[in-house]
Design an enzyme around this catalytic site. Structure first.
Site, mmCIF file in Angstrom:
data_model
loop_
_atom_site.group_PDB
_atom_site.id
_atom_site.type_symbol
_atom_site.label_atom_id
_atom_site.label_comp_id
_atom_site.label_asym_id
_atom_site.label_seq_id
_atom_site.Cartn_x
_atom_site.Cartn_y
_atom_site.Cartn_z
ATOM 1 N N CYS A 1 5.531 2.259 -10.330
ATOM 2 C CA CYS A 1 6.667 2.198 -9.402
ATOM 3 C C CYS A 1 7.512 3.465 -9.490
ATOM 4 O O CYS A 1 7.960 3.995 -8.480
ATOM 5 C CB CYS A 1 7.577 1.014 -9.730
ATOM 6 S SG CYS A 1 6.711 -0.539 -9.942
ATOM 7 N N ASP A 2 7.764 3.947 -10.690
ATOM 8 C CA ASP A 2 8.805 4.962 -10.883
ATOM 9 C C ASP A 2 8.290 6.318 -11.344
ATOM 10 O O ASP A 2 9.055 7.287 -11.392
ATOM 11 C CB ASP A 2 9.834 4.457 -11.907
ATOM 12 C CG ASP A 2 10.517 3.179 -11.427
ATOM 13 O OD1 ASP A 2 10.713 3.043 -10.207
ATOM 14 O OD2 ASP A 2 10.847 2.322 -12.266
ATOM 15 N N CYS B 1 7.959 0.148 -15.220
ATOM 16 C CA CYS B 1 6.819 0.245 -14.308
ATOM 17 C C CYS B 1 6.535 1.702 -13.958
ATOM 18 O O CYS B 1 7.234 2.294 -13.121
ATOM 19 C CB CYS B 1 7.109 -0.576 -13.046
ATOM 20 S SG CYS B 1 5.797 -0.512 -11.825
HETATM 21 C C1 LIG Z 1 12.679 -2.329 -12.262
HETATM 22 C C2 LIG Z 1 11.485 -2.658 -11.407
HETATM 23 C C3 LIG Z 1 11.107 -1.771 -10.421
HETATM 24 C C4 LIG Z 1 10.017 -2.066 -9.620
HETATM 25 N N1 LIG Z 1 9.677 -1.169 -8.647
HETATM 26 C C5 LIG Z 1 8.639 -1.467 -7.823
HETATM 27 C C6 LIG Z 1 8.293 -0.570 -6.796
HETATM 28 O O1 LIG Z 1 8.883 0.506 -6.623
HETATM 29 N N2 LIG Z 1 7.248 -0.916 -5.991
HETATM 30 C C7 LIG Z 1 6.549 -2.077 -6.158
HETATM 31 O O2 LIG Z 1 5.650 -2.354 -5.381
HETATM 32 N N3 LIG Z 1 6.848 -2.929 -7.146
HETATM 33 C C8 LIG Z 1 7.884 -2.649 -7.989
HETATM 34 N N4 LIG Z 1 8.187 -3.508 -9.004
HETATM 35 C C9 LIG Z 1 7.375 -4.723 -9.163
HETATM 36 C C10 LIG Z 1 7.809 -5.753 -8.121
HETATM 37 O O3 LIG Z 1 9.202 -5.892 -8.173
HETATM 38 C C11 LIG Z 1 7.139 -7.086 -8.379
HETATM 39 O O4 LIG Z 1 5.735 -6.922 -8.396
HETATM 40 C C12 LIG Z 1 7.508 -8.088 -7.303
HETATM 41 O O5 LIG Z 1 8.905 -8.233 -7.203
HETATM 42 C C13 LIG Z 1 6.888 -9.444 -7.582
HETATM 43 O O6 LIG Z 1 7.312 -10.296 -6.563
HETATM 44 P P1 LIG Z 1 7.287 -11.869 -6.728
HETATM 45 O O7 LIG Z 1 7.739 -12.396 -5.430
HETATM 46 O O8 LIG Z 1 6.003 -12.312 -7.267
HETATM 47 O O9 LIG Z 1 8.350 -12.219 -7.875
HETATM 48 P P2 LIG Z 1 9.778 -11.701 -8.278
HETATM 49 O O10 LIG Z 1 10.202 -10.507 -7.540
HETATM 50 O O11 LIG Z 1 9.727 -11.657 -9.768
HETATM 51 O O12 LIG Z 1 10.721 -12.902 -7.833
HETATM 52 C C14 LIG Z 1 10.678 -14.124 -8.497
HETATM 53 C C15 LIG Z 1 11.693 -15.030 -7.850
HETATM 54 O O13 LIG Z 1 11.594 -16.341 -8.392
HETATM 55 C C16 LIG Z 1 12.876 -16.851 -8.618
HETATM 56 N N5 LIG Z 1 12.763 -17.897 -9.624
HETATM 57 C C17 LIG Z 1 12.274 -17.815 -10.876
HETATM 58 N N6 LIG Z 1 12.372 -19.006 -11.505
HETATM 59 C C18 LIG Z 1 12.907 -19.863 -10.585
HETATM 60 C C19 LIG Z 1 13.253 -21.237 -10.604
HETATM 61 N N7 LIG Z 1 13.091 -21.998 -11.692
HETATM 62 N N8 LIG Z 1 13.788 -21.795 -9.491
HETATM 63 C C20 LIG Z 1 13.966 -21.053 -8.362
HETATM 64 N N9 LIG Z 1 13.650 -19.744 -8.289
HETATM 65 C C21 LIG Z 1 13.138 -19.170 -9.393
HETATM 66 C C22 LIG Z 1 13.701 -15.641 -9.024
HETATM 67 O O14 LIG Z 1 15.072 -15.867 -8.803
HETATM 68 C C23 LIG Z 1 13.143 -14.621 -8.043
HETATM 69 O O15 LIG Z 1 13.785 -14.749 -6.825
HETATM 70 C C24 LIG Z 1 9.272 -3.259 -9.820
HETATM 71 C C25 LIG Z 1 9.650 -4.143 -10.827
HETATM 72 C C26 LIG Z 1 10.749 -3.859 -11.611
HETATM 73 C C27 LIG Z 1 11.161 -4.831 -12.702
#
Ligand SMILES: Cc1cc2nc3c(=O)[nH]c(=O)nc-3n(C[C@H](O)[C@H](O)[C@H](O)COP(=O)(O)OP(=O)(O)OC[C@H]3O[C@@H](n4cnc5c(N)ncnc54)[C@H](O)[C@@H]3O)c2cc1C
Length: 321
Positions: free
Chosen positions: A140-141, A137
């Site tokens: 992000c980084d 990302c």
């Molecule tokens: C390395 C990295 C660095 C990042 N840095 C930043 C940053 O600095 N700033 C920023 O704004 N964004 C950053 N992002 C992006 C950000 O992390 C995501 O946009 C955000 O986490 C999305 O949130 P979400 O809640 O949609 O899903 P996610 O964070 O993807 O969470 C999904 C959740 O669903 C759960 N899940 C999946 N399948 C199932 C299932 N079958 N049953 C139960 N639970 C399940 C997983 O365990 C997890 O808890 C980064 C991403 C990455 C990979």
């Protein structure tokens, strides 16, 4: 049969924010945090170090700490967090049936927050340099001091790769775009911007093979695909822009998904095509993919669920309250 008001599937920023709002609305939400399906409990930010762009933390905050704080806030408002994977859902019956690895729960409403998984290349050295030069990302980084005035590489040939490469020119001195083929999949406009940018060098027919350095990434080995010739490229950053996989396998055949598998939501709302089911965060967003937008849509989904539940015929809801 005991029926819950609301089940939230997923525990990233979207899931915990939905839980905080639903908890404060006295819905006593159940949160399936996940275990090993589609990431880890706490979501994608558990795999990163500094989060510098989440409002409220002028000095930045560690990703796992931010997620711990969100979880604590959800618990404070009586969300019940269960560290378990949901393995099946049945939205064809009411109440909905949600089957986790260790239990079955029935609920009037469901918010899906299962996120997306950034695709990785699993190169030699990748685990060592993840967050120490390798990232999925740029937004992000990219501003990390690691990349300021440095040379970096981006892998990919689509619009995301083009966007990442262009974004990185704000910080890096030079961006090498490693394209597997002899052409780009990015739109014509993006291609024009890329090819005419003096800080970007497109390396056609080029794939990364391995990553090297000391405590941080210093160089990578790349291969010229047609000849097989291997060379070294000194870069401080390697950004993967090879796509994300939305965690929606569970919902195939039950909800409307787009071509890439993201859950389709209705206009400005987080409503899916099934009344009583909402989707928030990266599972329905392949455009912004940020923690704050995930949290924002988690809030929206909880407010929509609360209003929808309140509109249902008296006696049919709030059985768990
Ligand atoms: C390395 C990295 C660095 C990042 N840095 C930043 C940053 O600095 N700033 C920023 O704004 N964004 C950053 N992002 C992006 C950000 O992390 C995501 O946009 C955000 O986490 C999305 O949130 P979400 O809640 O949609 O899903 P996610 O964070 O993807 O969470 C999904 C959740 O669903 C759960 N899940 C999946 N399948 C199932 C299932 N079958 N049953 C139960 N639970 C399940 C997983 O365990 C997890 O808890 C980064 C991403 C990455 C990979």
């Amino acid at each position: 049969m005991e029926v819950e008001n609301l089940v939230i599937i997923g525990s990233g920023p979207a899931g915990y924010t939905a839980a905080i709002y639903a908890g404060r609305a006295q819905l006593k939400p159940i949160v399936f945090e996940g275990f090993e399906a589609g990431g880890v409990p706490g979501g994608q930010l558990m795999t990163t170090t500094d989060v510098e762009n989440f409002p409220g933390f002028p000095e930045g905050i560690q990703g796992p700490h931010l997620m711990h704080q969100m979880r604590q806030q959800a618990l404070r408002w009586n969300a019940k967090c269960i560290t378990d994977d949901v393995v099946d859902v049945d939205f064809s019956q009411r109440p909905f049936r949600i089957t986790a690895a260790e239990q079955v729960v029935y609920a009037h409403a469901v918010i899906i927050c299962t996120g997306a998984t950034a695709q990785r290349l699993h190169l030699l050295g990748e685990e060592t340099f993840w967050n120490n030069g390798i990232s999925a990302c740029a937004i992000c980084d990219g501003a990390s001091p690691l990349f300021k005035g440095a040379e970096v590489a981006v892998v990919g040939g689509g619009d995301s790769a083009a966007e990442e490469a262009l974004y990185l020119t704000k910080y890096a001195r030079k961006v090498h775009l490693l394209v597997r083929r002899d052409r780009l999949r990015a739109s014509k406009t993006m291609q024009d911007r890329l090819l005419n940018h003096h800080q970007i060098q497109v390396r056609w027919n080029c794939i990364p093979l391995s990553t090297h350095g000391d405590d941080v990434l210093r160089w990578i080995r790349v291969q010229d695909v047609p000849t097989g010739a291997v060379s070294e490229l000194s870069v401080s950053g390697l950004f993967y822009a090879i796509g994300h996989t939305p965690n929606t396998q569970l919902f195939r055949g039950q909800l409307m998904l787009d071509e890439a598998g993201y859950i389709q939501t209705n206009g400005k709302s987080t409503a899916t095509n099934i009344p009583g089911v909402w989707a928030a965060g990266d599972v329905q967003d392949h455009h912004y993919r940020q923690a704050i937008t995930a949290a924002g849509t988690g809030c929206m989904a909880a407010l929509e669920a609360e209003r929808w539940l309140a509109e249902q015929p008296a006696g049919s809801i709030l059985s768990a309250a």
